[in-house]
Write a protein that holds these residues in place. Structure first.
Motif, short mmCIF file in Angstrom:
data_model
loop_
_atom_site.label_atom_id
_atom_site.label_comp_id
_atom_site.label_asym_id
_atom_site.label_seq_id
_atom_site.Cartn_x
_atom_site.Cartn_y
_atom_site.Cartn_z
N HIS A 1 0.45 -1.20 0.07
CA HIS A 1 0.25 -0.62 0.21
C HIS A 1 0.54 1.45 0.35
O HIS A 1 2.32 1.00 0.83
CB HIS A 1 -0.97 -0.41 1.07
CG HIS A 1 -2.27 -1.32 1.16
ND1 HIS A 1 -1.55 -2.57 1.35
CD2 HIS A 1 -3.53 -0.74 0.71
CE1 HIS A 1 -3.27 -2.85 1.68
NE2 HIS A 1 -4.47 -2.29 0.82
N HIS B 1 0.94 5.16 1.53
CA HIS B 1 0.43 5.75 2.34
C HIS B 1 0.63 7.44 1.73
O HIS B 1 1.84 7.55 1.46
CB HIS B 1 0.50 5.98 3.56
CG HIS B 1 0.19 4.32 4.78
ND1 HIS B 1 -0.46 4.04 5.05
CD2 HIS B 1 0.72 3.56 3.74
CE1 HIS B 1 -0.34 2.84 5.25
NE2 HIS B 1 0.40 1.68 4.67
N GLN C 1 -4.64 5.76 2.49
CA GLN C 1 -3.56 4.57 2.48
C GLN C 1 -4.88 4.10 1.25
O GLN C 1 -5.68 4.14 0.81
CB GLN C 1 -3.17 3.62 2.96
CG GLN C 1 -4.66 2.24 2.98
CD GLN C 1 -4.41 0.75 4.49
OE1 GLN C 1 -2.76 1.38 4.76
NE2 GLN C 1 -5.08 0.60 4.30
#
Length: 57
Positions: free
Chosen positions: A33, A35, A46
């Motif tokens: 992911h 962020h 995210q």
């Protein structure tokens, strides 16, 4: 490659039909992911790396 600390221009649909563009800064990348923080905001959001790569220029 996604760079931490870099500011990207991203497409943002929002609540309108016409896509808009916003600036987002990558805070960190972890567990698949990204962020990021939108310009002018303090909240960190995210999204999966694949989605991030689709929306940034």
């Amino acid at each position: 490659m996604i760079e931490v600390g870099r500011t990207y221009t991203a497409r943002y649909q929002g609540k309108t039909i016409t896509p808009q563009f916003i600036e987002v800064t990558v805070v960190w990348v972890e567990n698949g992911h990204v962020h990021y923080r939108r310009a002018g905001e303090t909240e960190v959001r995210q999204t999966p790396i694949e989605r991030f790569m689709e929306i940034v220029e």
